[in-house]
Enzyme design. Structure first.
Site: not given
Length: 483
Positions: A239, A176-177
């Site tokens: 996120h 998950d960037h």
């Protein structure tokens, strides 16, 4: 300031989907920047693998074009030439046998081997099975998988099961960037590295916490995909959930991947169900020559949300009574991601009413300008009595540490190198993913059962009016969305 870069041993990295959009925009530019920084050692190899019928020379030309388009700044010719020299290409059929023998010859058994699944989730199981079948899996093998990690609890479990058939959990890196952003990692440093904050990090001192991820773009170009997911699945479930966990979790016993992820999991399991009255969904409207959501999604009857806001409660001793307000949306007034910890007012003010009401707020900016602000109340300069104002103690990373510091590194740069190091701290564990879906699914099922339609909102606004009311009815207000 001199950055301390932790060295790694030579490695092999295979990018399945090596000619795709994600590889061109993010993965390959990130690897090039790590090469320029001296963090990819001699003897390393990067292999693009895809269905395209091209050879090494054509692949290197494709990569060169991608770097020219997506790498910020100049491309030093010597560095570019050196990077291209470690690139290879193999035509591989993810669901068949073509190309796997050639790939096996390139992947060396005496170095760390990482396989990046830059493809759709429907291919994860097939790739995992073929890596195992062709003898490419050993204890030092790692796989990287991109979201979405399923679209509900059932599909997430199926995905985890298919990967677990061939890999141990310690070999699976769910990327998950957002977790690779400098400021996100600094959340743990701020909380657990400073005596100043941790004693105040609880419901006794914190009035509420806001988490905002706002975008100015719509879903044009990916309307068909987005209409199957929406803001809840696309942003909240992963996120925003991860940001909430890092803000709310208990101190782990040590900075260890499983210790950190154990505490994050406890937060997810402590989340109360969200009541319908505490949830707002919206769709952006057309604005001039820009289409509205229904036009972008190409479905005039779509009930998918491009905006979601909600009030969430964490039912444990630390946070009982302190609400968390989450919001995310597209076509809003500014592109900004921020976590704001709003502290309570002082229990008694010694100043008169003209001084006003003031609160300390710790704001952690994730984008576009990563940094941290702490609003502190001071006396307004000048004569005329004791008038109070709030001023920020501002630490913008690019200003405090310099634009060329490691603080400016892209999230993918950090996360890919963590894969090579074998550090899973910033990657989601399988039980985390499933717990997040177990909380999210009933919320989605609730509005689908009720037949709720999203509320329209103006492009360039802060979202639907009901989202503002979500805060106003509690005597609070959202922080202004600004870049």
């Amino acid at each position: 300031m001199v950055s301390r870069v932790i060295p790694v041993d030579p490695f092999d990295l295979v990018i399945f989907g090596g000619t795709g959009d994600l590889a061109r925009r993010k993965i390959l530019p990130a690897l090039f920047r790590r090469f320029v920084a001296g963090q990819i050692p001699d003897g390393s190899s990067i292999v693009g693998a895809a269905r395209s019928e091209i050879d090494d020379a054509e692949y290197k030309s494709l990569v060169k074009d991608a770097l020219r388009e997506f790498h910020p700044g100049d491309l030093p010719e010597d560095m570019l030439s050196g990077f291209l020299n470690i690139l290879h290409y193999v035509q591989v059929d993810a669901t068949g046998d073509q190309g796997w023998d050639a790939l096996a010859k390139l992947a060396r058994p005496d170095v760390v081997r990482a396989f990046y699944f830059s493809v759709g989730p429907s291919l994860f199981g097939a790739l995992a099975e073929r890596l195992h079948h062709h003898g490419l899996v050993d204890p030092e093998t790692r796989i990287v998988v991109e979201k979405p990690f399923g679209r509900d609890l059932e599909t997430a479990r199926a995905l985890n099961t298919s990967l677990a058939a061939h890999f141990e959990e310690c070999q699976i890196y769910r990327i998950d960037h957002y977790l690779g952003k400098e400021t996100v990692q600094n959340l743990m440093a701020i909380r657990f590295g400073n005596m100043l904050f941790e004693p105040l990090w609880n419901s006794q001192y914190v009035d509420h916490i806001q988490i905002t991820v706002a975008e100015t773009v719509g879903v044009q170009g990916r309307g068909e995909y987005y209409d199957r997911s929406g803001a809840m699945r696309d942003m909240v479930q992963n996120h925003l959930m991860q940001l909430l966990c890092l803000i709310a979790m208990e101190p782990p016993a040590k900075f260890d991947p499983d210790a950190v992820r154990d505490e994050k999991l406890k937060v997810i399991r402590a989340l109360d169900p969200v009541e319908p009255a505490d949830l707002v969904r919206g769709q952006y409207l057309a604005d001039g020559d820009r289409a509205g959501y229904l036009e972008d999604a190409e479905d005039p009857a779509s009930k998918t949300e491009s905006f979601a806001a909600m009030k969430v409660h964490v039912s444990n001793w630390r946070w009982a009574g302190t609400p968390f307000y989450l919001r995310t949306g597209k076509r809003l007034k500014a592109r900004a991601s921020e976590i704001a910890v709003v502290f309570k007012e002082t229990p008694h003010s010694i100043f008169d009413e003209d001084a006003g009401r003031h609160r300390n707020t710790l704001s952690i900016r994730l984008q576009p300008n990563e940094g941290i602000d702490l609003d502190v109340t001071i006396k307004e300069p000048g004569p005329g009595g004791m008038r109070l104002i709030d001023v920020p103690l501002d630490m913008t990373f690019s200003e405090a540490l310099g634009p060329e510091s490691e603080a400016s590194a892209d999230a993918y740069e950090r996360l890919i190198m963590d894969v090579i190091r074998g550090n899973q701290t910033l990657f989601m564990r399988g039980d985390e993913v499933e717990a997040a879906w177990a909380w999210t699914d009933p919320i989605i099922q609730g509005w689908e059962t009720r037949g709720d339609r999203p509320e329209p909102y103006e492009t360039g606004s802060s979202g639907p009016e009901d989202a503002l009311a979500l805060m106003h009815r509690d005597g609070r207000r959202w922080r202004e969305i600004r870049e």
